[in-house]
Enzyme design. Structure first.
Site, PDB file in Angstrom:
ATOM      1  N   PRO A  92       0.853  -1.197   0.000  1.00 48.12           N
ATOM      2  CA  PRO A  92       0.000   0.000   0.000  1.00 48.12           C
ATOM      3  C   PRO A  92       0.881   1.236   0.000  1.00 48.12           C
ATOM      4  O   PRO A  92       1.784   1.360   0.828  1.00 48.12           O
ATOM      5  CB  PRO A  92      -0.795  -0.132   1.308  1.00 48.12           C
ATOM      6  CG  PRO A  92       0.018  -1.031   2.172  1.00 48.12           C
ATOM      7  CD  PRO A  92       0.770  -1.945   1.262  1.00 48.12           C
TER       8      PRO A  92
ATOM      9  N   MET B   3       0.653   5.500  -0.323  1.00 49.33           N
ATOM     10  CA  MET B   3      -0.179   6.696  -0.385  1.00 49.33           C
ATOM     11  C   MET B   3       0.066   7.478  -1.673  1.00 49.33           C
ATOM     12  O   MET B   3       1.208   7.669  -2.086  1.00 49.33           O
ATOM     13  CB  MET B   3       0.100   7.593   0.825  1.00 49.33           C
ATOM     14  CG  MET B   3      -0.348   6.993   2.158  1.00 49.33           C
ATOM     15  SD  MET B   3      -2.139   6.708   2.231  1.00 49.33           S
ATOM     16  CE  MET B   3      -2.741   8.393   2.162  1.00 49.33           C
TER      17      MET B   3
ATOM     18  N   GLN C  48      -6.122  -1.460   3.209  1.00 47.96           N
ATOM     19  CA  GLN C  48      -5.351  -1.109   4.392  1.00 47.96           C
ATOM     20  C   GLN C  48      -6.042   0.025   5.134  1.00 47.96           C
ATOM     21  O   GLN C  48      -6.327   1.076   4.562  1.00 47.96           O
ATOM     22  CB  GLN C  48      -3.922  -0.688   4.067  1.00 47.96           C
ATOM     23  CG  GLN C  48      -3.120  -0.495   5.368  1.00 47.96           C
ATOM     24  CD  GLN C  48      -1.700  -0.061   5.160  1.00 47.96           C
ATOM     25  OE1 GLN C  48      -1.447   1.064   4.744  1.00 47.96           O
ATOM     26  NE2 GLN C  48      -0.753  -0.945   5.472  1.00 47.96           N
TER      27      GLN C  48
ATOM     28  N   CYS D 157       3.373   3.324   9.262  1.00 50.08           N
ATOM     29  CA  CYS D 157       3.578   4.655   8.670  1.00 50.08           C
ATOM     30  C   CYS D 157       4.115   5.623   9.722  1.00 50.08           C
ATOM     31  O   CYS D 157       3.533   5.755  10.799  1.00 50.08           O
ATOM     32  CB  CYS D 157       2.273   5.177   8.096  1.00 50.08           C
ATOM     33  SG  CYS D 157       2.449   6.810   7.311  1.00 50.08           S
TER      34      CYS D 157
ATOM     35  N   LYS E  90       0.442  -4.896   9.233  1.00 54.91           N
ATOM     36  CA  LYS E  90       1.708  -4.523   8.601  1.00 54.91           C
ATOM     37  C   LYS E  90       2.463  -3.643   9.588  1.00 54.91           C
ATOM     38  O   LYS E  90       1.923  -2.625  10.035  1.00 54.91           O
ATOM     39  CB  LYS E  90       1.483  -3.787   7.285  1.00 54.91           C
ATOM     40  CG  LYS E  90       2.765  -3.493   6.509  1.00 54.91           C
ATOM     41  CD  LYS E  90       2.446  -2.908   5.129  1.00 54.91           C
ATOM     42  CE  LYS E  90       3.702  -2.812   4.268  1.00 54.91           C
ATOM     43  NZ  LYS E  90       4.627  -1.756   4.705  1.00 54.91           N
TER      44      LYS E  90
ATOM     45  N   HIS F 221       7.854  -4.824   7.461  1.00 53.22           N
ATOM     46  CA  HIS F 221       8.778  -3.890   6.819  1.00 53.22           C
ATOM     47  C   HIS F 221      10.035  -3.910   7.677  1.00 53.22           C
ATOM     48  O   HIS F 221      10.042  -3.386   8.791  1.00 53.22           O
ATOM     49  CB  HIS F 221       8.176  -2.489   6.753  1.00 53.22           C
ATOM     50  CG  HIS F 221       9.024  -1.507   6.004  1.00 53.22           C
ATOM     51  ND1 HIS F 221       8.518  -0.347   5.488  1.00 53.22           N
ATOM     52  CD2 HIS F 221      10.348  -1.516   5.663  1.00 53.22           C
ATOM     53  CE1 HIS F 221       9.488   0.332   4.886  1.00 53.22           C
ATOM     54  NE2 HIS F 221      10.606  -0.376   4.988  1.00 53.22           N
TER      55      HIS F 221
ATOM     56  N   ASN G  59       8.730  -6.982   3.478  1.00 50.89           N
ATOM     57  CA  ASN G  59       8.683  -5.721   2.736  1.00 50.89           C
ATOM     58  C   ASN G  59       9.922  -4.908   3.099  1.00 50.89           C
ATOM     59  O   ASN G  59      10.450  -5.034   4.195  1.00 50.89           O
ATOM     60  CB  ASN G  59       7.396  -4.969   3.116  1.00 50.89           C
ATOM     61  CG  ASN G  59       7.298  -3.584   2.492  1.00 50.89           C
ATOM     62  OD1 ASN G  59       6.992  -2.618   3.185  1.00 50.89           O
ATOM     63  ND2 ASN G  59       7.539  -3.469   1.207  1.00 50.89           N
ATOM     64  N   GLY G  60      10.374  -4.086   2.144  1.00 50.15           N
ATOM     65  CA  GLY G  60      11.469  -3.174   2.422  1.00 50.15           C
ATOM     66  C   GLY G  60      12.702  -3.435   1.583  1.00 50.15           C
ATOM     67  O   GLY G  60      13.370  -4.451   1.767  1.00 50.15           O
ATOM     68  N   GLY G  61      13.010  -2.525   0.657  1.00 41.91           N
ATOM     69  CA  GLY G  61      14.258  -2.594  -0.088  1.00 41.91           C
ATOM     70  C   GLY G  61      14.365  -3.686  -1.121  1.00 41.91           C
ATOM     71  O   GLY G  61      15.459  -3.948  -1.625  1.00 41.91           O
TER      72      GLY G  61
END
Length: 337
Positions: A23, A25, A76, A106, A145, A177, A217-219
């Site tokens: 997700p 924004m 989400q 977030c 998440k 993440h 998640n992440g990179g």
């Protein structure tokens, strides 16, 4: 080690977790998701984060509307009030969403001011109350998440305890993440880049809880990296890479399923009926074409493709012929992928 005692999601559900798109924004709106579905037919897609209050009181067609082809699709939610989140989850399930995901990652100031997002990692009991309420309200999976921690947190056991509490509350899966969120001093963009990645924490979480679906998640930016992570986890979630270089999403889907790769041009031409349908409804081309800009990233003519779309899509009357003109400048009508 704490092992989950919850019912395990169906094989069909866990299979769709192999590849997902995060997700994001202002990015993963319905037009972006339709495009990503063409690229990766089996991926699980996620909406932008929507606050529970907006779902309850806002324009639901604008906030929740989607094309059935986007499924499997997760909404989400943002928020920290269990009753409001439960009400929003129920509304989303009635709209046909396949999963309700709670944002605990977030780090933006606006989100912190509303007492949701990453700051909730400091309130695991409250998050669990939210998960319990949401899970009781809907029949579809409720998931979380999260980050590894907040600010200077550097305690794997604290992170694992947060996850265990949410699983015990009813979370069917966790998306990790794999970096901390810094609530002060870093922008949301910097929070996606500066805190170090600790993939080993996600690996350990899965190894110690083999029955819990864990998505990383992440990179993650390449097919090779994603496939390496998949050796340890149930799935990978691509974020900015899927947006800035969306063809990698297609290549990863093909690598995971064994399907032959299709050319960029072939995939893009499938968008024509969808684009023309929305143009007929009065939507400006720019609202769809902005999601297409990275398709030829790193390819000959890729910069020209982006330039044609960027400069022309905002003009009154811009239509599918502009997309065709952009394809033409790439010289990739015979793109081998």
């Amino acid at each position: 080690m704490q092992e989950t005692t919850l019912d395990i999601p169906s094989t069909a559900y866990t299979d769709s977790l192999r590849l997902s798109v995060a997700p994001m924004m202002d990015w993963t709106d319905r037009h972006c998701r339709f495009f990503h579905r063409l690229l990766a037919p089996g991926a699980r897609l996620y909406t932008e984060m929507v606050h529970a209050n907006a779902v309850i009181h806002g324009d639901r067609e604008r906030l929740l509307g989607f094309d059935p082809v986007e499924q499997p699709l997760a909404l989400q939610l943002g928020g920290s009030d269990p009753a409001l989140l439960a009400q929003a989850a129920r509304i989303a399930a009635d709209w046909g969403y396949d999963e309700i995901n709670l944002n605990c990652g977030c780090p933006s100031d606006r989100v912190q001011a509303g007492r949701f997002g990453a700051c909730l990692m400091r309130e695991p009991a409250l998050v669990a109350e939210c998960v319990v309420a949401m899970a009781a309200a809907v029949a579809v999976p409720v998931t979380v998440k999260c980050r590894l921690g907040v600010d200077e947190d550097d305690d794997y056991e604290q992170f694992a305890a947060f996850v265990d509490m949410q699983v015990a509350a009813g979370s069917a899966m966790v998306v990790v993440h794999a970096r901390n969120a810094w609530l002060k001093g870093l922008s949301p963009k910097e929070n996606r880049e500066i805190p170090p990645l600790k993939y080993d924490w996600a690996y350990r979480l899965k190894a110690e809880r083999p029955r819990l679906p864990v998505v990383l998640n992440g990179g993650i930016a390449t097919v090779e990296a994603a496939q390496a992570h998949r050796q340890h986890l149930d799935g990978v979630m691509l974020g900015r890479a899927a947006y800035h270089d969306p063809y990698v999403l297609h290549l990863l889907e093909c690598a995971q399923t064994g399907a032959p790769a299709r050319s960029r041009t072939e995939l893009l031409l499938q968008m024509q009926p969808y684009v023309e349908q929305w143009l007929d409804r009065g939507l400006a081309l720019k609202h769809i074409s902005r999601h297409l800009l990275g398709l030829y990233a790193g390819q000959p003519g890729g910069r020209a493709f982006r330039q044609v779309l960027s400069e022309g899509a905002h003009r009154p009357g811009a239509g599918w012929e502009l997309v065709q003109a952009a394809i033409a400048v790439t010289g990739e009508g015979r793109d081998p992928g």
